[in-house]
Write a protein that holds these residues in place. Structure first.
Motif, PDB file in Angstrom:
ATOM      1  N   GLY A  60       0.831  -1.206   0.000  1.00  0.00           N
ATOM      2  CA  GLY A  60       0.000   0.000   0.000  1.00  0.00           C
ATOM      3  C   GLY A  60       0.859   1.246   0.000  1.00  0.00           C
ATOM      4  O   GLY A  60       2.093   1.162  -0.080  1.00  0.00           O
ATOM      5  N   LYS A  61       0.212   2.410   0.063  1.00  0.00           N
ATOM      6  CA  LYS A  61       0.993   3.646   0.114  1.00  0.00           C
ATOM      7  C   LYS A  61       0.173   4.770   0.749  1.00  0.00           C
ATOM      8  O   LYS A  61      -1.056   4.699   0.805  1.00  0.00           O
ATOM      9  CB  LYS A  61       1.453   4.064  -1.276  1.00  0.00           C
ATOM     10  CG  LYS A  61       0.329   4.269  -2.280  1.00  0.00           C
ATOM     11  CD  LYS A  61       0.957   4.700  -3.598  1.00  0.00           C
ATOM     12  CE  LYS A  61      -0.058   5.164  -4.638  1.00  0.00           C
ATOM     13  NZ  LYS A  61      -1.018   4.151  -5.057  1.00  0.00           N
ATOM     14  N   LEU A  62       0.891   5.772   1.228  1.00  0.00           N
ATOM     15  CA  LEU A  62       0.222   6.896   1.882  1.00  0.00           C
ATOM     16  C   LEU A  62       0.972   8.162   1.526  1.00  0.00           C
ATOM     17  O   LEU A  62       2.195   8.208   1.584  1.00  0.00           O
ATOM     18  CB  LEU A  62       0.246   6.677   3.404  1.00  0.00           C
ATOM     19  CG  LEU A  62      -0.648   7.590   4.222  1.00  0.00           C
ATOM     20  CD1 LEU A  62      -2.105   7.305   3.911  1.00  0.00           C
ATOM     21  CD2 LEU A  62      -0.405   7.362   5.701  1.00  0.00           C
ATOM     22  N   GLU A  63       0.208   9.199   1.160  1.00  0.00           N
ATOM     23  CA  GLU A  63       0.842  10.460   0.834  1.00  0.00           C
ATOM     24  C   GLU A  63       0.872  11.344   2.068  1.00  0.00           C
ATOM     25  O   GLU A  63      -0.123  11.456   2.775  1.00  0.00           O
ATOM     26  CB  GLU A  63       0.055  11.151  -0.276  1.00  0.00           C
ATOM     27  CG  GLU A  63       0.883  12.167  -1.025  1.00  0.00           C
ATOM     28  CD  GLU A  63       0.106  12.759  -2.186  1.00  0.00           C
ATOM     29  OE1 GLU A  63      -0.034  12.074  -3.212  1.00  0.00           O
ATOM     30  OE2 GLU A  63      -0.366  13.901  -2.028  1.00  0.00           O
ATOM     31  N   ILE A  64       2.020  11.932   2.356  1.00  0.00           N
ATOM     32  CA  ILE A  64       2.098  12.852   3.494  1.00  0.00           C
ATOM     33  C   ILE A  64       2.573  14.221   3.015  1.00  0.00           C
ATOM     34  O   ILE A  64       3.256  14.324   1.994  1.00  0.00           O
ATOM     35  CB  ILE A  64       3.055  12.343   4.602  1.00  0.00           C
ATOM     36  CG1 ILE A  64       4.460  12.095   4.044  1.00  0.00           C
ATOM     37  CG2 ILE A  64       2.513  11.087   5.261  1.00  0.00           C
ATOM     38  CD1 ILE A  64       5.507  11.870   5.112  1.00  0.00           C
ATOM     39  N   ASN A  65       2.191  15.258   3.765  1.00  0.00           N
ATOM     40  CA  ASN A  65       2.624  16.622   3.431  1.00  0.00           C
ATOM     41  C   ASN A  65       3.511  17.150   4.538  1.00  0.00           C
ATOM     42  O   ASN A  65       3.100  17.209   5.686  1.00  0.00           O
ATOM     43  CB  ASN A  65       1.414  17.547   3.308  1.00  0.00           C
ATOM     44  CG  ASN A  65       0.579  17.176   2.114  1.00  0.00           C
ATOM     45  OD1 ASN A  65       1.053  17.191   0.989  1.00  0.00           O
ATOM     46  ND2 ASN A  65      -0.662  16.793   2.364  1.00  0.00           N
ATOM     47  N   THR A 120       4.599  -1.574   3.337  1.00  0.00           N
ATOM     48  CA  THR A 120       5.004  -2.898   2.908  1.00  0.00           C
ATOM     49  C   THR A 120       3.882  -3.907   3.129  1.00  0.00           C
ATOM     50  O   THR A 120       3.549  -4.687   2.259  1.00  0.00           O
ATOM     51  CB  THR A 120       6.236  -3.359   3.719  1.00  0.00           C
ATOM     52  OG1 THR A 120       7.116  -2.261   3.863  1.00  0.00           O
ATOM     53  CG2 THR A 120       6.919  -4.522   3.048  1.00  0.00           C
ATOM     54  N   ARG A 121       3.327  -3.873   4.357  1.00  0.00           N
ATOM     55  CA  ARG A 121       2.338  -4.860   4.719  1.00  0.00           C
ATOM     56  C   ARG A 121       1.578  -4.429   5.962  1.00  0.00           C
ATOM     57  O   ARG A 121       2.021  -3.562   6.707  1.00  0.00           O
ATOM     58  CB  ARG A 121       3.015  -6.205   5.016  1.00  0.00           C
ATOM     59  CG  ARG A 121       4.104  -6.062   6.090  1.00  0.00           C
ATOM     60  CD  ARG A 121       4.905  -7.319   6.251  1.00  0.00           C
ATOM     61  NE  ARG A 121       4.216  -8.286   7.095  1.00  0.00           N
ATOM     62  CZ  ARG A 121       4.403  -9.608   7.008  1.00  0.00           C
ATOM     63  NH1 ARG A 121       5.231 -10.097   6.107  1.00  0.00           N
ATOM     64  NH2 ARG A 121       3.759 -10.428   7.797  1.00  0.00           N
ATOM     65  N   SER A 180       5.935   0.042   7.452  1.00  0.00           N
ATOM     66  CA  SER A 180       6.207   0.953   6.324  1.00  0.00           C
ATOM     67  C   SER A 180       7.511   0.580   5.652  1.00  0.00           C
ATOM     68  O   SER A 180       8.345  -0.128   6.203  1.00  0.00           O
ATOM     69  CB  SER A 180       6.296   2.392   6.820  1.00  0.00           C
ATOM     70  OG  SER A 180       7.601   2.654   7.313  1.00  0.00           O
ATOM     71  N   GLU A 181       7.704   1.084   4.456  1.00  0.00           N
ATOM     72  CA  GLU A 181       9.012   1.022   3.802  1.00  0.00           C
ATOM     73  C   GLU A 181       9.922   2.047   4.503  1.00  0.00           C
ATOM     74  O   GLU A 181       9.421   2.984   5.132  1.00  0.00           O
ATOM     75  CB  GLU A 181       8.870   1.401   2.332  1.00  0.00           C
ATOM     76  CG  GLU A 181       8.096   0.398   1.495  1.00  0.00           C
ATOM     77  CD  GLU A 181       8.903  -0.873   1.247  1.00  0.00           C
ATOM     78  OE1 GLU A 181      10.065  -0.772   0.814  1.00  0.00           O
ATOM     79  OE2 GLU A 181       8.372  -1.973   1.516  1.00  0.00           O
ATOM     80  N   PRO A 182      11.233   1.851   4.385  1.00  0.00           N
ATOM     81  CA  PRO A 182      12.148   2.854   5.008  1.00  0.00           C
ATOM     82  C   PRO A 182      12.182   4.124   4.177  1.00  0.00           C
ATOM     83  O   PRO A 182      13.220   4.522   3.668  1.00  0.00           O
ATOM     84  CB  PRO A 182      13.500   2.129   5.012  1.00  0.00           C
ATOM     85  CG  PRO A 182      13.409   1.122   3.913  1.00  0.00           C
ATOM     86  CD  PRO A 182      11.966   0.739   3.780  1.00  0.00           C
TER      87      PRO A 182
END
Lengths: 476, 93
Positions: free
Chosen positions: A102-107, A118-119, A154-156
Motif C-alpha cells: 500500500g501507500k500513503l501520501e504525506i505533506n 510494505t504490509r 512501512s518502507e524505510p
C-alpha cells in the motif's frame, strides 16, 4: 552529511467486541484476568476461531491505504517465551499477510511525498507484565492477551523525525476515521516502533537500531532525534552502530539498549496448524469498499472546496476526527464564515485544550456554543475578544452564553443612532483634534475611537463606529 | 549438530539439559535430522508452499463477546497467584 532513514512499525488495537481468536471481551480496564478465557490462557485442547470483524477491519485498512488485499492469507506461529504469552507463541502472519503493497501520501513543509506500506498483518496482542506491584515478583494480567492488532509496516521511506510523525499522525487519523481503532495511545491501543539508521546519501542503508513501543507522537519525534545524534556521533568517531533493540526513556530523553531480548530473534515461524488459510472473495472486498467513510484526504479537499478553508487549516482539521467533527458541528447553524469559525476553534479552543491538557472530545464546550458565539461576533453583538472571554467562562463551567453576556454587561452597541450621538458628543468636545484630522492627521481616528470607547465602557461595535466616524468627519 | 547448536536449542526452548546427557541427545537429534532430511529429496521446485493439509477455508466467528470466564477456576492449577494476578519470578527487561 548524513541522511536519516526511518521505517515505522505501528501496532493498532482493533476495536472489536471480542478477541481475535476467542469470545472473551476486549474492554479496557477490567479486573485482572477476568477477561482471559481458556483459549487466551492456552489451556490444553482449545482451538482458536478467527473473528470475522477483525478480518473486515484489516481489509478496510488495506483499502484505505490503496493496498492489495491477499485473496489467501495464512496465520503463523511466532515462537518465544515470555510470561505474558501463555502459549509460548504469538499467532501472527508471516509469509502471506492479509494486506500488502500500500501507500500513503504525506505533506511536510508544503511538499508531498509518498510513503510505501510494505504490509499490514493481523496478530494477537500479549498480556501485561507488571513489575512494580510486588517485591521480587512480577504480576501477570492476561486480559489483553489475544486482543486483535494490525501491525502496519512501512518502507524505510522517511527521512526525518518530522516526516515520521506526520506519517504516524495520518495513519492514526485513518484508523480513527475508519472506526477500526480508538487510537488511544495512553491505553496502548496505538503504539509505534521506529527503525532508524544513517547513511551517506546514495549509499546502501546503514545498520539500524529499533526503538520499541513509543506511545506518543512527541516521544516518537524526540526518540528519533536522539537516536540520529547518537548514531551520528558513533559514525563520525569511526565506531560501528550495533543492530539492536532500544527503549526510549521520556524522563531522561534518551534511548538505551534493552537488556534481555532474545538475542538471536529466532522466532521459528511456521504456519499455525490450528488455523486454516483465510480466503477473501472479490465480492467481500467490494462490499467492504462500499462501507468506507470519508478519509482525511477527501475531507481536506472538501473543506477547501466547500468551506474555502486555508490549506493548513483544512489539513489540521481533517487529520483529527474529533476536531473535524467539532468544526462541522459548529458550522451547522452558523451564518459565520467558515474560516473565522475554524480560526476560533484552532487557536482559542485548541489553545485551551492544550493549556489544560485535555482532549477536545472530552470538553464541556459544545459545537453549538461556538456556533452561537461566532454568530454573535458576525452580527456585531460581541467582539471577537469578548467571544474569547466568554469561551473562557464556558470552559470554567458557565453554560449559557446569553446569561454570561448579560451578567458581564458586555453586549456590544451596534445601534447606529446611539453610536452617532456618542460620536458627535466626542467630536464637539475636541474641535482642535477634528481640525488636525481634517488637515491630514488621519491617525487621530484612533484617538476618537478611544474616547468613545472610554465613554461607552468598550461596548461600541468598532466596525460600525468606524463607519459612523468616517461619515461624520467627512461631512464636517 | 554441535554443542553450540544444542546450547542454542536448549536456550530457545527454556530447557536445561545435564551435561552428561548432551552426547546422547546430540546423536539422537542427528538421527532425527537424517530421517527428516529424506524429505529434501522430494521435488518441490515451482510448487506453491502448503499452509495446511486440509483444503478448507478458515471458518469465521461473529464478533460477540461471551461472559463465561471463571477466574478462580482458571487459576486452580496455577502454582502462584495474588489478587487475581499470575505471579512469576521477577522479570526485568
Amino acid at each position: 552529511m548524513w541522511e536519516t532513514v526511518i521505517g515505522l512499525e505501528i501496532h493498532v488495537q482493533l476495536s472489536t467486541e471480542s478477541k481475535l481468536f476467542s469470545s472473551a471481551s476486549t474492554d479496557f480496564g477490567a479486573e485482572q484476568n477476568t477477561q482471559a478465557s481458556v483459549i487466551d490462557l492456552a489451556m490444553p485442547g482449545v482451538l482458536p476461531v478467527l473473528n470475522k470483524n477483525a478480518v473486515d477491519m484489516a481489509i478496510k485498512f488495506g483499502l484505505a491505504v490503496d493496498a492489495k488485499i491477499a485473496r489467501k492469507s495464512i496465520f503463523a506461529r511466532k515462537n518465544y517465551f515470555y510470561p505474558d504469552l501463555p502459549k509460548g507463541y504469538q499467532i501472527s502472519q508471516y509469509e502471506l499477510p492479509i494486506v500488502y503493497d500500500g501507500k500513503l501520501e504525506i505533506n511536510v513543509d508544503g511538499s508531498s511525498k509518498c510513503v510505501g506500506i510494505t504490509r499490514a498483518h493481523l496478530e494477537e496482542d500479549a498480556g501485561k507484565s507488571i513489575h512494580d506491584l510486588y517485591e521480587d515478583e512480577s504480576a501477570i494480567d492476561l486480559n489483553r492477551a489475544g486482543t486483535p492488532l494490525i501491525e502496519i509496516v512501512s518502507e524505510p521511506d522517511m527521512r526525518s523525525a518530522e516526516e515520521a510523525v506526520t506519517y504516524l499522525k495520518k495513519i492514526h487519523s485513518i484508523v480513527r476515521s475508519l472506526g477500526i481503532s480508538d487510537g488511544n495511545m495512553q491505553e496502548g491501543s496505538f503504539r509505534c516502533d521506529a527503525n532508524v539508521s544513517l547513511r551517506k546519501p546514495g549509499d546502501e542503508f546503514g545498520i539500524r537500531a529499533e526503538i520499541k513501543n513509543i506511545n506518543s507522537f512527541k516521544f516518537v519525534e524526540s526518540a528519533i532525534n536522539y537516536e540520529v545524534i547518537r548514531q551520528q556521533e558513533l559514525l563520525e568517531t569511526g565506531e560501528p552502530v550495533v543492530q539492536e533493540t532500544r527503549l526510549y526513556d521520556p524522563k531522561k530523553d534518551e534511548t538505551r539498549p534493552m537488556r534481555s531480548k532474545e538475542e538471536a530473534n529466532d522466532y521459528r515461524y511456521f504456519p499455525d496448524p490450528d488455523l486454516l488459510p483465510v480466503e477473501i472473495s472479490e465480492k467481500k472486498i467490494d462490499e467492504i469498499k462500499l462501507t468506507l467513510p470519508e478519509l482525511p484526504d477527501a475531507k481536506k479537499n472538501r473543506y477547501k472546496k466547500d468551506y474555502g478553508l486555508k490549506d493548513d487549516d483544512a489539513e489540521i482539521l481533517s487529520l483529527n476526527s474529533d476536531l473535524s467533527d467539532f468544526f462541522e458541528g459548529s458550522m451547522k447553524d452558523t451564518k459565520s464564515e467558515a474560516q473565522m469559525v475554524s480560526n476560533f476553534i484552532l487557536s482559542e479552543l485548541v489553545g485551551l485544550c492544550n493549556k489544560h491538557n485535555m482532549d477536545i472530545s472530552n470538553v464541556a464546550i459544545k459545537p453549538s456554543n461556538v456556533s452561537q458565539l461566532m454568530n454573535y461576533v458576525s452580527e456585531g453583538k460581541i467582539s471577537s475578544k469578548q467571544a474569547k472571554d466568554i469561551l473562557n467562562d464556558l470552559w470554567a463551567g458557565s453554560s449559557n452564553i446569553d446569561d454570561i453576556i448579560k451578567s458581564k454587561n458586555i453586549e456590544q452597541v451596534s445601534d447606529a443612532d446611539i453610536l452617532s450621538k456618542e460620536a458627535q458628543k466626542i467630536l464637539e468636545k475636541h474641535p482642535k483634534e477634528v481640525q488636525d484630522y481634517k488637515n491630514g492627521k488621519i491617525k487621530l481616528m484612533g484617538f476618537f475611537v478611544g474616547q468613545i470607547m472610554k465613554e461607552m465602557k468598550g461596548k461600541a461595535n468598532p466596525k460600525i463606529l468606524n463607519q459612523i466616524l468616517n461619515k461624520l468627519l467627512g461631512e464636517l | 549438530m554441535d554443542k553450540n547448536t544444542i546450547n542454542k536449542l536448549t536456550h530457545l526452548s527454556k530447557l536445561s539439559i545435564p551435561d552428561s546427557d548432551i552426547d546422547e541427545l546430540t546423536s539422537n537429534l542427528e538421527n532425527i535430522l537424517e530421517l527428516i532430511s529424506e524429505i529434501d529429496a522430494a521435488p518441490t521446485n515451482g510448487m506453491e508452499p502448503m499452509a495446511h493439509p486440509l483444503d478448507f477455508n478458515q471458518p469465521l466467528r461473529e464478533d460477540k463477546s461471551i461472559k463465561d470466564i471463571n477466574r478462580s477456576e482458571n487459576q486452580n492449577d496455577t502454582s502462584k497467584t495474588k489478587d487475581g494476578y499470575y505471579i512469576v519470578p521477577r522479570i526485568i527487561d
